[in-house]
Design an enzyme around this catalytic site. Structure first.
Site, PDB file in Angstrom:
ATOM      1  N   ASP A   1     -10.985  13.579   5.683  1.00  0.00           N
ATOM      2  CA  ASP A   1     -11.128  13.255   7.091  1.00  0.00           C
ATOM      3  C   ASP A   1     -10.941  14.569   7.848  1.00  0.00           C
ATOM      4  O   ASP A   1     -10.241  15.467   7.367  1.00  0.00           O
ATOM      5  CB  ASP A   1     -10.072  12.229   7.494  1.00  0.00           C
ATOM      6  CG  ASP A   1     -10.047  11.994   8.986  1.00  0.00           C
ATOM      7  OD1 ASP A   1     -11.083  11.584   9.529  1.00  0.00           O
ATOM      8  OD2 ASP A   1      -8.992  12.240   9.601  1.00  0.00           O
TER       9      ASP A   1
ATOM     10  N   ASP B   1      -5.333  10.971   7.390  1.00  0.00           N
ATOM     11  CA  ASP B   1      -4.039  10.876   8.075  1.00  0.00           C
ATOM     12  C   ASP B   1      -3.921   9.709   9.037  1.00  0.00           C
ATOM     13  O   ASP B   1      -2.918   9.595   9.748  1.00  0.00           O
ATOM     14  CB  ASP B   1      -3.761  12.166   8.854  1.00  0.00           C
ATOM     15  CG  ASP B   1      -4.493  12.199  10.186  1.00  0.00           C
ATOM     16  OD1 ASP B   1      -5.657  11.737  10.227  1.00  0.00           O
ATOM     17  OD2 ASP B   1      -3.911  12.660  11.181  1.00  0.00           O
TER      18      ASP B   1
END
Length: 700
Positions: A384, A585
């Site tokens: 990500d 995250d």
């Protein structure tokens, strides 16, 4: 528990208690979990349970001398009695010493006594082997049955007793080695907290841990364990956070600092406003991960077990062939005492559990051996972007409005984002704080993950989110600021649009930065066998491309993705044969974590994403990826070396035994000695701290 009598204190010496409790003989007892739970109870230095005797021995810490551990035992969690199959019998040092003494006695006994004593000593191994033969076929235990049984039939009672003793000593040494590796993980199980001191009104009261709620003011003084995640609102202290972050140096905290449960106050005292309590705390989650690691059998351990059982018939067949060819029973029995299975099967659980502990001390929480295996085998990393490959600490750089004052515009946006954990929302709230703006109450909040959020503020519906969310999902035109938005995107800035009702109020531009360690970590991961690196993001293409141009070595980038589209991309990679590790995250990464072979979450991750990941980086740095990779590759390398050493050594021993140069007793002794040399060496190697910059890729 009502059907069991209360625990009885049956023996007490200074610093040591022994309780008898019939519940400990329950076949569902999980001894490792029970001991881990008890050893992390205040006042307990060490605990050992003996299910056969329904006893537990408790060695006391200095502060435990006056405690009533009978009542403590009654509070053991139900999960301590949730083992699916009964735990195997545990051998202690007393068992090994007793059998060794009886073997010496058998040699000095008259022949009439040798048979019953040797038969009694060998009966457990023979019965286990017979049961295994009938229920599972030719497995490792059948070899013990065969060697002891044939020795008794031949009248070689000293050999039968000696081999029985070797079996018991072997079980004791294996148990001791596994206890050590389990003990390493037990040290990471957070200590249970029975009561917590809180300030309510003007009074300081002790309340049950389960009764602490967010908003309570929790008191933690010198020597105390921090029981909640929260914010320091008064005081200052030095904290030992080694059980949480792996950092040995104490951490100084004062008013305004965030604090995690599981830390110990070394000096000072603090008052903490609880944010997460009970099972939601960092301490409880890590404790749960370690408890699962104690129980889990990884894929590599299962493979080792299967291979060991496959090798047992080979040893049995060699013994039979040798006896048929030579009619020398002693040679055949010598061969039967040497099997490949021990060196194949025994190191796996020890190496894996020790490796999990080693990684945890380096700030990488690997929840299971299967997660360790999966990350070692990964050939593709999928990142990500925001908060993972970048710092995630966005700051507001531009504010463009349409018919509303800048401060009022920021106040509305921040009021909506006040409860958000997303870096974008936190940056908007931080900007409002920088401007000294007081936020307004927001009600009826509704979040569209990875898109945006809406809430009612001052009687009006305010929406904050991406261009996709405002323009497409909500149908609000953003044309008035399209030119400015394009310019800001070209500067690699993230844009957040704000609307009220059916009108666009303006946009906020934010900038993120690449993590300073990102380039070095990607380079090191390439050296360790990673062949493909991809980046997924919900950002606009130009924003992502401009930012990621700073990071060499990325094979592909995909933008404007929804959480389900990230998961679909990961599934597609796996369908093409790639072993995928997903690093993220946020909650929007949870579907991709589940879709990947292994998910890796960063330290700030909370909730679903952290639960979905199989690896958690406890420090806010991508260097933990290198630690996890090195740990996994090293564990695999150690086990491969154990296999090769075991096969080589045992092949040599089989040749020597087959040549008649080793008696059955000598063969058993040499075999056990070499097995435990391999086992001890593997445990030592797995427990070493990884060297900085160590390259351990075995496949290049």
């Amino acid at each position: 528990m009502a059907q069991y009598p209360l625990p009885q204190l049956v023996h007490r010496t200074r610093g040591r208690l022994r309780y008898r409790w019939r519940r400990l003989s329950d076949p569902a007892l999980d001894p490792e979990y029970f001991e881990a739970w008890l050893e992390n109870t205040e006042g307990v230095a060490r605990a050992r349970v003996n299910p056969r005797a329904a006893c537990v021995v408790i060695e006391l810490a200095p502060q435990g001398s006056g405690a009533d551990f009978g009542n403590v035992l009654l509070r053991v969690p139900a999960r301590a009695f949730s083992r699916g199959v009964p735990a195997p019998p545990r051998r202690g040092l007393g068992d090994a010493v007793f059998h060794a003494a009886m073997t010496a006695a058998v040699a000095a006994m008259p022949p009439g006594l040798q048979l019953p004593v040797a038969a009694a000593m060998g009966a457990p191994a023979v019965l286990k082997g017979a049961e295994t033969l009938l229920t599972q076929g030719l497995k490792v235990r059948v070899l013990d049955m065969a060697t002891i049984g044939f020795s008794l039939l031949r009248g070689d009672y000293v050999a039968a007793a000696s081999i029985s003793t070797m079996v018991v000593v072997g079980e004791f040494l294996r148990q001791a080695t596994e206890d050590r590796s389990n003990g390493l993980l037990k040290s990471l199980v957070a200590a249970p907290v029975e009561s917590v001191w809180v300030r309510r009104g003007d009074a300081e009261v002790a309340v049950a841990f389960a009764d602490v709620v967010p908003g309570d003011l929790v008191l933690a003084g010198s020597g105390g364990l921090v029981a909640v995640d929260g914010l320091v609102v008064a005081g200052e202290a030095l904290l030992d956070c080694s059980s949480i972050t792996g950092e040995s140096a104490p951490v100084y905290v004062k008013e305004g600092a965030e604090i995690l449960s599981g830390c110990v106050v070394r000096e000072g005292a603090v008052t903490i406003e609880a944010r997460r309590t009970g099972a939601e705390t960092n301490m409880a989650r890590i404790s749960g991960f370690m408890e699962n690691a104690l129980r889990e059998v990884s894929a590599r351990e299962r493979r080792s077990d299967r291979l060991a059982d496959m090798l047992a018939p080979i040893t049995l067949g060699l013994g039979a062939v040798l006896y048929a060819a030579t009619h020398d029973a002693s040679r055949a029995l010598s061969v039967l005492t040497i099997d490949y299975a021990c060196a194949v099967k025994l190191p796996a659980p020890v190496v894996i559990k020790t490796s999990l502990h080693t990684a945890a001390r380096e700030g990488v929480l690997i929840k299971s051996g299967s997660g360790l295996d999966a990350f070692a085998e990964a050939d593709t990393l999928v990142f990500d972007k925001t908060g993972t490959l970048t710092t995630g600490r966005l700051r507001v750089t531009d504010v463009l409005t349409a018919g509303i004052a800048d401060d009022e515009f920021i106040r509305l946006a921040a009021s909506v984002e006040d409860r958000s954990d997303h870096p974008v929302g936190q940056a908007v709230v931080a900007e409002a704080a920088r401007r000294g703006l007081e936020l307004l109450p927001a009600g009826n909040a509704c979040c569209s993950i990875a898109h945006g959020i809406e809430a009612v503020v001052a009687g009006r519906v305010v929406r904050v989110g991406s261009h996709h969310y405002i323009a497409e999902d909500c149908g609000i035109s953003c044309a008035a600021l399209a030119g400015e938005a394009e310019r800001l995107r070209s500067e690699a800035k993230t844009l957040v649009f704000v609307a009220s009702g059916e009108s666009l109020l303006g946009l906020i531009a934010l900038r993120d930065e690449i993590r300073p360690e990102a380039c070095d970590v990607l380079r090191q991961m390439r050296l360790r066998g990673i062949r493909h690196v991809y980046v997924l993001t919900g950002d606009h293409a130009r924003t992502a491309e401009t930012l990621l141009a700073q990071v060499p070595g990325i094979d592909g980038m995909h933008t404007d993705l929804l959480p389900e589209e990230k998961a679909a991309f990961v599934k597609d990679l796996r369908s093409k044969g790639h072993k995928v590790a997903m690093i993220g995250d946020g909650v929007n990464d949870a579907p991709a974590f589940v879709a990947a072979d292994v998910g890796v979450s960063l330290s700030r991750t909370q909730g679903l994403a952290r639960e979905s990941a199989r690896i958690v980086l406890l420090r806010d740095s991508l260097h933990g990826l290198v630690v996890a990779r090195d740990t996994g590759l090293r564990a695999a390398g150690i086990l491969d070396n154990c296999f090769m050493a075991g096969v080589g050594i045992n092949t040599g021993l089989l040749l020597v035994a087959g040549a008649g140069l080793l008696s059955p007793v000598a063969a058993a002794a040499v075999h056990n000695a070499t097995t435990f040399a391999i086992l001890g060496g593997s445990a030592w190697a797995a427990g070493r701290r990884p060297a900085a910059g160590q390259q351990t890729d075995r496949r290049n």
